[in-house]
Design a protein around this motif. Structure first.
Motif, PDB file in Angstrom:
ATOM      1  N   GLU A  25       0.722  -1.300  -0.108  1.00 43.53           N
ATOM      2  CA  GLU A  25       0.115  -0.013  -0.028  1.00 43.53           C
ATOM      3  C   GLU A  25       0.792   1.277   0.018  1.00 43.53           C
ATOM      4  O   GLU A  25       0.330   2.327  -0.679  1.00 43.53           O
ATOM      5  CB  GLU A  25      -0.834  -0.005   0.979  1.00 43.53           C
ATOM      6  N   ASN A  26       1.861   1.138   0.965  1.00 39.54           N
ATOM      7  CA  ASN A  26       2.827   2.536   0.659  1.00 39.54           C
ATOM      8  C   ASN A  26       3.503   2.577  -0.589  1.00 39.54           C
ATOM      9  O   ASN A  26       3.668   3.851  -1.285  1.00 39.54           O
ATOM     10  CB  ASN A  26       3.907   2.109   1.869  1.00 39.54           C
ATOM     11  N   ALA A  27       4.004   1.408  -1.131  1.00 42.91           N
ATOM     12  CA  ALA A  27       4.558   1.440  -2.646  1.00 42.91           C
ATOM     13  C   ALA A  27       3.594   2.008  -3.557  1.00 42.91           C
ATOM     14  O   ALA A  27       3.802   3.142  -4.411  1.00 42.91           O
ATOM     15  CB  ALA A  27       5.035   0.249  -3.014  1.00 42.91           C
ATOM     16  N   LEU A  28       2.236   1.748  -3.428  1.00 40.20           N
ATOM     17  CA  LEU A  28       1.224   2.226  -4.360  1.00 40.20           C
ATOM     18  C   LEU A  28       0.993   3.764  -4.177  1.00 40.20           C
ATOM     19  O   LEU A  28       0.925   4.556  -5.064  1.00 40.20           O
ATOM     20  CB  LEU A  28      -0.080   1.365  -4.071  1.00 40.20           C
ATOM     21  N   ALA A  29       1.194   4.242  -2.976  1.00 39.45           N
ATOM     22  CA  ALA A  29       0.750   5.556  -2.525  1.00 39.45           C
ATOM     23  C   ALA A  29       1.927   6.372  -3.026  1.00 39.45           C
ATOM     24  O   ALA A  29       1.881   7.275  -3.595  1.00 39.45           O
ATOM     25  CB  ALA A  29       0.737   5.427  -1.090  1.00 39.45           C
ATOM     26  N   ARG A  30       3.085   5.692  -2.983  1.00 40.45           N
ATOM     27  CA  ARG A  30       4.297   6.542  -3.605  1.00 40.45           C
ATOM     28  C   ARG A  30       4.290   6.716  -5.121  1.00 40.45           C
ATOM     29  O   ARG A  30       4.579   7.793  -5.516  1.00 40.45           O
ATOM     30  CB  ARG A  30       5.556   5.787  -3.243  1.00 40.45           C
ATOM     31  N   VAL A  31       3.772   5.565  -5.817  1.00 39.66           N
ATOM     32  CA  VAL A  31       3.599   5.538  -7.331  1.00 39.66           C
ATOM     33  C   VAL A  31       2.509   6.549  -7.675  1.00 39.66           C
ATOM     34  O   VAL A  31       2.860   7.341  -8.394  1.00 39.66           O
ATOM     35  CB  VAL A  31       3.304   4.114  -7.839  1.00 39.66           C
ATOM     36  N   VAL A  32       1.412   6.362  -6.875  1.00 35.31           N
ATOM     37  CA  VAL A  32       0.368   7.473  -7.281  1.00 35.31           C
ATOM     38  C   VAL A  32       0.957   8.979  -6.880  1.00 35.31           C
ATOM     39  O   VAL A  32       0.786   9.567  -7.909  1.00 35.31           O
ATOM     40  CB  VAL A  32      -0.792   7.236  -6.324  1.00 35.31           C
ATOM     41  N   GLU A  33       1.301   9.170  -5.825  1.00 38.24           N
ATOM     42  CA  GLU A  33       2.290  10.537  -5.729  1.00 38.24           C
ATOM     43  C   GLU A  33       3.233  10.924  -6.653  1.00 38.24           C
ATOM     44  O   GLU A  33       3.228  12.062  -7.158  1.00 38.24           O
ATOM     45  CB  GLU A  33       2.884  10.409  -4.126  1.00 38.24           C
ATOM     46  N   ALA A  34       4.057  10.085  -7.093  1.00 35.18           N
ATOM     47  CA  ALA A  34       5.019  10.304  -7.939  1.00 35.18           C
ATOM     48  C   ALA A  34       4.197  10.813  -9.683  1.00 35.18           C
ATOM     49  O   ALA A  34       4.819  11.641 -10.266  1.00 35.18           O
ATOM     50  CB  ALA A  34       5.894   9.108  -8.241  1.00 35.18           C
ATOM     51  N   LEU A  35       3.350   9.825  -9.906  1.00 37.87           N
ATOM     52  CA  LEU A  35       2.488  10.329 -11.087  1.00 37.87           C
ATOM     53  C   LEU A  35       1.866  11.561 -10.955  1.00 37.87           C
ATOM     54  O   LEU A  35       1.955  12.328 -12.012  1.00 37.87           O
ATOM     55  CB  LEU A  35       1.478   9.148 -11.376  1.00 37.87           C
ATOM     56  N   ARG A  36       1.323  12.034  -9.731  1.00 42.55           N
ATOM     57  CA  ARG A  36       0.529  13.120  -9.482  1.00 42.55           C
ATOM     58  C   ARG A  36       1.525  14.347  -9.683  1.00 42.55           C
ATOM     59  O   ARG A  36       1.366  15.417 -10.341  1.00 42.55           O
ATOM     60  CB  ARG A  36      -0.035  13.259  -8.284  1.00 42.55           C
TER      61      ARG A  36
END
Length: 163
Positions: A25-36
């Motif tokens: 979940e943390n990795a997914l949140a980091r990916v979403v934040e990077a894309l944002r």
């Protein structure tokens, strides 16, 4: 780390599974934040060409998580639009060589060469008229007559009767 992503009902494995889920979940949140973050920043053509950011984001378009896939697809579409915009700008600002001057423009532009004076035979040939044939026959007769007069006068460059 063995056992990540696996959760079982067993006592020891359940704890590791919980940690793995939190990491995912943390990795997914980091990916979403990077894309944002990427979608809010300008990425130049030089950066797109010189780094692996485009292939990396393009590979995320098939990500199993729908949010990541949708964000990556939107980002790729945004970048493609900026590439099209840059190409259009370059094409519009390209200085094409000037067209070659037309004959009328050269003659009207005060060229140093005088306009050629066309004789009747040339003009008749341009109009494709039979006048050309008659003019050539006339010129041939005049040339033959001049040749006969030169032969009678004895030559010397002085006309007949001058002595």
């Amino acid at each position: 780390e063995k056992g990540e992503g696996t959760t079982t009902a067993g006592g020891g494995r359940g704890h590791k599974g919980k940690k793995a889920k939190e990491r995912a979940e943390n990795a997914l949140a980091r990916v979403v934040e990077a894309l944002r973050s990427l979608s809010s920043q300008y990425v130049s053509l030089k950066v797109m060409d010189g780094t692996s950011v485009v292939p990396t984001v393009a590979s995320l378009r098939t990500h199993p998580h729908p949010t990541v896939a949708k964000m990556a697809d939107g980002l790729c579409t945004q970048w493609l639009g900026s590439v099209h915009n840059a190409v259009g700008t370059l094409a519009a600002s390209y200085e094409r060589p000037p067209p070659p001057p037309t004959v009328a423009a050269v003659n009207a532009g005060g060229s140093k060469r005088p306009k050629p004076a066309y004789d009747e035979a040339f003009l008749a040939a341009m109009r494709n008229e039979p006048q050309l044939r008659r003019t050539r026959q006339k010129e041939a007769k005049e040339a033959a007559a001049k040749a006969a007069n030169v032969g009678v006068g004895g030559g010397g460059g002085v006309g007949p009767g001058v002595g």
